[in-house]
Design a protein around this motif. Structure first.
Motif, short mmCIF file in Angstrom:
data_model
loop_
_atom_site.label_atom_id
_atom_site.label_comp_id
_atom_site.label_asym_id
_atom_site.label_seq_id
_atom_site.Cartn_x
_atom_site.Cartn_y
_atom_site.Cartn_z
N ARG A 132 0.61 -1.08 0.09
CA ARG A 132 0.00 0.13 0.02
C ARG A 132 0.83 1.15 -0.17
N LEU A 159 1.03 5.37 0.91
CA LEU A 159 0.35 6.24 1.29
C LEU A 159 0.86 7.73 1.15
N SER A 187 -0.42 11.53 2.27
CA SER A 187 -0.42 12.39 3.70
C SER A 187 -1.34 11.79 4.66
N HIS A 193 -4.71 11.50 4.58
CA HIS A 193 -5.97 12.14 4.88
C HIS A 193 -7.16 11.69 4.71
N GLY A 202 -8.41 2.65 4.27
CA GLY A 202 -8.37 2.58 2.83
C GLY A 202 -7.07 2.94 2.34
N GLY A 228 -8.17 21.66 -3.81
CA GLY A 228 -9.08 21.52 -2.84
C GLY A 228 -9.04 22.51 -1.54
N ILE A 234 -7.58 22.09 1.15
CA ILE A 234 -6.26 22.29 1.72
C ILE A 234 -5.30 21.57 0.72
N THR A 292 -0.76 14.54 -1.16
CA THR A 292 0.26 14.32 -2.24
C THR A 292 -0.44 14.49 -3.51
N GLY A 351 -2.26 10.96 -4.09
CA GLY A 351 -3.37 10.78 -3.03
C GLY A 351 -4.55 11.48 -3.38
N THR A 385 -8.13 9.37 -5.20
CA THR A 385 -9.62 9.17 -4.64
C THR A 385 -10.51 10.07 -5.02
N LEU A 422 1.49 4.57 -8.13
CA LEU A 422 1.59 5.59 -9.10
C LEU A 422 3.13 6.27 -9.00
N THR A 481 -6.18 21.81 10.60
CA THR A 481 -6.93 20.47 10.46
C THR A 481 -6.42 19.18 10.55
N TYR A 491 -21.00 22.00 -2.41
CA TYR A 491 -20.12 22.56 -3.47
C TYR A 491 -20.41 21.66 -4.72
N ARG A 517 -22.10 18.43 -4.58
CA ARG A 517 -21.46 17.45 -3.47
C ARG A 517 -21.86 18.06 -1.96
N LYS A 573 -13.29 9.40 1.79
CA LYS A 573 -13.94 9.72 2.95
C LYS A 573 -14.62 8.49 3.56
#
Ligand SMILES: Cc1cc2nc3c(=O)[nH]c(=O)nc-3n(C[C@H](O)[C@H](O)[C@H](O)COP(=O)(O)OP(=O)(O)OC[C@H]3O[C@@H](n4cnc5c(N)ncnc54)[C@H](O)[C@@H]3O)c2cc1C
Length: 591
Positions: A104, A106, A108, A110, A115, A187, A189, A193, A196, A200, A250, A396, A439, A458, A494
């Protein structure tokens, strides 16, 4: 094996495993657990006392790799493997295939934790570094005049406060801005990465722009160790873009980037009655606003005695560094962040006690409204990377850590969604102590993007990570109300509804996903082709996407009984490791 002091047992076993793995693997679970029992019991007692299972998982650290070929990638501070080039990723994949480990990657971290990582200490968790974070300017342009840049997949979009290992000037947004370049959207924030974020289906709020518009090419190492490059316009590109690390690692992403720009806009708080979400207002008003504004975000505070909406709008304008008006986030300094956290904690306590008492609700109103003052909106006019990620100044990652579930609806369902949402939010437990964000999402080429083939509304209910109780129980209010809306899809990073559970009339499972993603089966087939051994499938995704799990082919215990025993053994070692790491370094289990 006698009666050594408990701490020696694990170390002895590890030493033995290092020199002769088979001798340890061949032992039965009973033998191993009996040997490790004193440590296991102690570990279990400590875990019970100090953490929930969820927290234990979040704080777990894998066992350092016993093999010297692996240990050169090992980052002891993070407890993971840190490849620095494509060749190193290939080596790790090769190693994992032979050993039967999952791989897997990773970013950051978030997203929802289950997952991201592997579940067992034998699995490989990778954090990309070195070459795999670099950005290069390519010497070519697209037919429509955009510049091309190639970005290491582990590159952060902007400075990541939780991981200072990449200098601010080397992060994507800062690097681009320094060269007069930009991407069309970000987004709220930019700690993520690039891999990432893309994997998603993440994006900012716009029907006009999308981050995915900028993605031209994806390079990955697949489950056989082969390096593959997928270009925009191909099926492979459309499938791999949003694939949660399940197609491969990736390694680089090629972006087409335009000229840097400013975003000019306003942010202000309004009474709900005067907002786009006012009771009785039809969804058309919101659709029209989402279509008219280049960037729009609404944060709806639905508490009975708050009932306010924060509206943030923006549009691209030419760069003008002499006329900067910086965006000033409400929660931009530590003092305000701590105050907000204090209020969240008090409000959560009140809601746990009695959400329906009018006195309680009025108290909540008094506590929250000062954070949402009415009055003239603030105007801002500044560079894209300082305005679009409007939540960057908010803490956050720690004191104001927020969890989410995010539902994406076809735009023509807006009226129905708003009607249902108003009903859901009557219940003050659903209203909670934070906001529901609304949004938009521009259509995306990626098959599994929640905005595939259509613009979306959304709906993103927030939950403070430090609230009491299970986040799933909070989000269930929304899932129960909204899962029956035709075509609803979910943000993959999420919280997702719980598998095989019915919400309203809708059962959430793979068939459900097939019904809302027309290319689901093609995606699954390509996934299987690129990852025939199920190397990238951790438990979370395996349960969701496969009705029949892929066996771990390389594990030298082929029967299901053997796998079970090995599972016992791995768990026993992992738990003992937790205890030992905690004892020795105080790192394994968070209080
Ligand atoms: C405060 C906050 C604000 C947010 N704002 C937004 C927003 O405005 N819009 C939005 O859409 N989302 C938003 N998100 C969600 C966030 O963008 C996603 O969770 C995103 O995936 C996080 O990126 P990451 O780098 O942390 O990746 P991680 O969470 O670490 O990983 C995400 C997935 O990508 C995979 N992955 C990571 N790197 C690679 C790689 N190199 N190769 C293959 N797979 C890989 C992981 O295995 C995992 O499946 C927000 C989240 C938070 C916490």
């Amino acid at each position: 094996m006698g009666s050594r002091p408990p701490d020696d047992r694990f170390l002895q076993l590890r030493k033995e495993f290092q020199s002769d793995p088979k001798s340890v693997q061949q032992r039965s679970a009973e033998e191993l657990t009996t040997f490790l029992l004193p440590d296991i019991e102690e570990a279990q007692a400590r875990l019970k006392r100090r953490t929930t299972a969820r927290e234990a998982f979040a704080g777990r650290r894998p066992i350092p790799p016993p093999d010297p070929a692996l240990s050169r990638f090992w980052d002891p501070a993070r407890g993971l493997l840190r490849p620095r080039s494509i060749q190193q990723v290939q080596q790790l994949i090769d190693f994992a295939r032979n050993r039967g480990s999952k791989v897997r990657v990773l970013g950051s971290q978030h997203s929802v934790e289950h997952g991201i990582l592997g579940r067992s200490s034998l699995d490989f968790d990778l954090l990309l570094d070195g070459e795999l974070r670099k950005i290069e300017r390519l010497d070519s342009r697209t037919a429509d005049g955009f510049e091309l840049v190639r970005v290491g997949a582990g590159c952060f979009l902007g400075p990541n406060p939780s991981d200072p290992s990449q200098r601010a000037e080397d992060t994507l947004t800062h690097w681009l801005e320094a060269r007069g370049l930009a991407v069309p959207l970000l987004g709220g924030i930019t700690h993520q990465t690039i891999a990432g974020f893309i994997q998603t289906g993440s994006d900012g709020g716009s029907l006009t722009h999308s981050f995915s518009d900028a993605v031209e090419e994806l390079e990955l190492v697949d489950g056989t160790g082969e390096v593959r490059t997928f270009r925009r316009g191909t099926d492979e590109f459309a499938a791999a873009g949003v694939s949660m690390g399940l197609f491969g690692v990736l390694t680089r992403v090629t972006l087409k980037v335009g000229t840097s720009y400013f975003v000019e806009g306003e942010e202000g708080h309004q009474e709900l009655t005067g907002s786009l979400l006012a009771p009785g207002t039809r969804g058309d008003a919101l659709i029209a606003a989402l279509q008219k504004q280049e960037y729009l975000r609404l944060n709806w505070y639905p508490q009975r005695h708050v009932q306010r909406v924060t509206q943030w709008t923006g549009r691209q304008v030419a760069r003008n560094p002499n006329a900067r008006e910086p965006y000033k986030a409400q929660l931009r300094d530590d003092f305000t962040n701590v105050m907000a956290a204090l209020v969240l904690s008090i409000v959560n306590g009140i809601l746990v006690q009695d959400p329906n008492s009018d006195l309680n609700q009025r108290f909540i109103g008094a506590l929250m409204k000062p954070f949402l003052p009415l009055g003239a909106p603030q105007r801002f006019h500044d560079a894209w990377h300082l305005t679009l990620p409007m939540d960057n100044p908010v803490r956050t990652d720690d004191i104001l850590k927020v969890l989410f579930t995010e539902l994406w609806f076809p735009l023509d369902k807006t009226d129905e969604v708003l009607g249902i949402l108003r009903g859901v939010l009557e219940d003050q437990r659903a209203a909670g102590n934070l906001a529901v964000e609304l949004y938009a999402g521009k259509p995306s080429p990626f098959w599994l993007s929640p905005a595939h083939e259509g613009g979306s509304l959304r709906v993103d209910p927030y939950r403070w990570a430090h609230d009491a109780g299970r986040p799933e129980d909070h989000f269930e209010h929304y899932w129960r109300g909204l899962l029956d809306v035709e075509g609803v899809r979910f943000h993959w990073g999420k919280y997702l509804p719980e598998l095989d559970r019915k919400y309203g009339q809708t059962l959430f499972n793979l068939d459900y996903l097939r019904s809302v993603y027309p290319r689901m089966d093609d995606w699954l087939a390509l996934r299987q082709k690129l990852d025939p051994q199920g190397l990238f499938l951790n438990e979370y995704w395996e349960k969701l996407f496969l009705s029949a799990p892929v066996p771990r082919r390389q594990i030298p215990v082929p029967t299901s009984k053997g796998r079970k025993l090995l599972g016992h053994w791995a768990r026993a070692v992992s738990q003992t490791c937790l205890t030992l790491l905690d004892k020795l370094y105080g790192v394994a289990v968070r209080e």
